[in-house]
Design a protein around this motif. Structure first.
Motif, PDB file in Angstrom:
ATOM      1  N   ARG A 103       1.043  -0.924   0.136  1.00 21.12           N
ATOM      2  CA  ARG A 103       0.238   0.222   0.171  1.00 21.12           C
ATOM      3  C   ARG A 103       0.897   1.487   0.292  1.00 21.12           C
ATOM      4  O   ARG A 103       1.525   1.469   0.830  1.00 21.12           O
ATOM      5  N   GLU A 104       0.964   1.979  -1.473  1.00 22.58           N
ATOM      6  CA  GLU A 104       1.714   3.219  -1.271  1.00 22.58           C
ATOM      7  C   GLU A 104       0.997   4.772  -0.548  1.00 22.58           C
ATOM      8  O   GLU A 104      -0.454   4.476  -0.263  1.00 22.58           O
ATOM      9  N   VAL A 105       1.883   5.008   0.827  1.00 19.60           N
ATOM     10  CA  VAL A 105       1.370   6.295   1.471  1.00 19.60           C
ATOM     11  C   VAL A 105       2.712   7.214   1.274  1.00 19.60           C
ATOM     12  O   VAL A 105       3.944   6.984   1.244  1.00 19.60           O
ATOM     13  N   TYR A 141      -0.352  -6.797   3.095  1.00 16.50           N
ATOM     14  CA  TYR A 141       1.041  -6.961   3.012  1.00 16.50           C
ATOM     15  C   TYR A 141       2.034  -6.242   4.007  1.00 16.50           C
ATOM     16  O   TYR A 141       3.030  -6.380   3.796  1.00 16.50           O
ATOM     17  N   GLY A 142       1.803  -4.838   3.208  1.00 21.65           N
ATOM     18  CA  GLY A 142       2.950  -3.823   4.062  1.00 21.65           C
ATOM     19  C   GLY A 142       3.042  -2.468   3.092  1.00 21.65           C
ATOM     20  O   GLY A 142       1.892  -2.549   2.522  1.00 21.65           O
ATOM     21  N   VAL A 143       3.323  -1.973   3.615  1.00 22.00           N
ATOM     22  CA  VAL A 143       3.249  -0.224   3.166  1.00 22.00           C
ATOM     23  C   VAL A 143       4.514   0.233   2.357  1.00 22.00           C
ATOM     24  O   VAL A 143       5.528   0.053   2.891  1.00 22.00           O
ATOM     25  N   VAL A 164       7.673   1.277   8.170  1.00 18.74           N
ATOM     26  CA  VAL A 164       7.446   0.532   6.754  1.00 18.74           C
ATOM     27  C   VAL A 164       8.268  -0.319   6.514  1.00 18.74           C
ATOM     28  O   VAL A 164       9.001  -0.730   6.788  1.00 18.74           O
ATOM     29  N   SER A 165       7.343  -1.206   5.280  1.00 19.51           N
ATOM     30  CA  SER A 165       7.607  -2.687   4.768  1.00 19.51           C
ATOM     31  C   SER A 165       8.684  -1.855   4.130  1.00 19.51           C
ATOM     32  O   SER A 165       9.376  -2.765   3.577  1.00 19.51           O
ATOM     33  N   ASP A 166       8.707  -0.413   3.055  1.00 17.41           N
ATOM     34  CA  ASP A 166       9.826  -0.487   1.565  1.00 17.41           C
ATOM     35  C   ASP A 166       9.862   0.612   2.068  1.00 17.41           C
ATOM     36  O   ASP A 166       8.446   2.059   2.529  1.00 17.41           O
TER      37      ASP A 166
END
Length: 326
Positions: A103-105, A141-143, A164-166
């Motif tokens: 998920r893009e933030v 799955y992550g952010v 965050v994840s990435d």
């Protein structure tokens, strides 16, 4: 009377031939209204009704029993008679798409929530805080953190620490300039669900060991400037130990060069001495490996000079036998 005539015309039309049906079954003086609409002549085609009598009777063109005679029978067009189909015979190639879509933030979204008072900037901002502040509704799955709206970090007085994840390179650089830090945390879908909804899990789950693909992705984000927090597998620890050893060896070599250069006049003289030492060591090794007892160079090319080297057959020795035939 008019209604009965109309019914008769319709009945005649039903049992009429195709040539007779060209004229619509209505009188010419009949008004054209919504309850008296009909198609153009020949627009509708009546389906053939097999199996009544005549040439198409009895089996109705389905043959004598078998697969084609059954109801619902038929073979799909891709069926090739039982052999391996073309879709399975051809080789597969190309990159497999990653199902783990983060998920893009953006940074501007986090800054907005901090200004609204939904996120506390003094504590590390986690994925759970982003969900509670309604930046996104679902996350499996992550952010991934992106750098859109990075200029708005100057509006905040406190440096941010985001987990965050990435994260992209520009986002990490922008947060570092503002005095903050980006931490990369590894989550499986189950661990992320426990992180987002801890009330549903009475017992804490063990942290998972990431696979090689996930480790490589985390290492890439570390190269961009982020701090990683994950369980390191054995091969990663061994690589780090080897890197440290190589760095220590390089430092020792630099120190020895400095000591040698103190006695030497210039750097070039020190390098020449090193080369001479290496050449001497190589020559000593070559001399130790070669047998120089029966070696002459250049070898003579005169005829008959290689008689000693020719292999000769061993002489055949015959045994004498004495037989007494008395």
């Amino acid at each position: 009377m008019f209604q009965t005539l109309q019914k008769l015309r319709v009945m005649c039309f039903m049992f009429a031939t195709t040539a007779e049906r060209k004229v619509p079954p209505t009188p010419s003086n009949m008004p054209f209204t919504l309850n008296n609409l009909w198609d153009n002549p020949g627009a509708r085609k009546i389906q053939k009704r097999w199996g009544r009598s005549g040439t198409r009777g009895n089996a109705c063109g389905r043959g004598q029993r078998g697969q084609g005679a059954r109801s619902g029978a038929g073979v799909p067009p891709k069926f090739e008679g039982g052999q391996t189909p073309l879709t399975r015979r051809l080789p597969k190639w190309g990159a497999k798409p990653s199902l783990e879509i983060y998920r893009e933030v953006n940074i501007c979204q986090i800054v907005d929530r901090i200004k609204q008072g939904r996120i506390d900037a003094t504590q590390p901002i986690q994925i759970k805080d982003m969900l509670e502040s309604r930046i996104f509704s679902k996350c499996k799955y992550g952010v991934k953190l992106l750098a859109r709206g990075a200029e708005r970090l100057s509006e905040l007085n406190t440096p941010l620490t985001i987990e965050v994840s990435d994260a992209s390179k520009t986002a990490i650089e922008a947060i570092k300039k503002a005095g903050g830090e980006v931490k990369v945390v590894y989550f499986t879908p189950l661990l992320l669900r426990q992180h987002l909804f801890p009330d549903k899990y009475p017992l804490e789950l063990r942290p998972a060991l990431p696979p090689s693909r996930a480790v490589e992705a985390i290492q890439r984000t570390e190269e961009r400037g982020a701090v990683a927090d994950y369980i390191k597998p054995k091969w990663v620890i061994e690589d780090e130990i080897e890197k440290k050893k190589l760095e220590e060896m390089a430092k020792l070599e630099v120190d020895t060069l400095k000591v040698q250069l103190q006695g030497a006049e210039t750097v070039e003289t020190a390098k020449k001495e090193k080369k001479k030492k290496k050449q001497k060591q190589q020559e000593e090794k070559q001399v130790s490996t070669l047998d120089l007892t029966n070696f002459k160079y250049p070898a003579s090319r005169e005829p008959g000079c290689g008689k000693d080297k020719i292999k000769q057959r061993k002489p055949v020795v015959y045994k004498k036998l004495s037989l007494n035939l008395d």
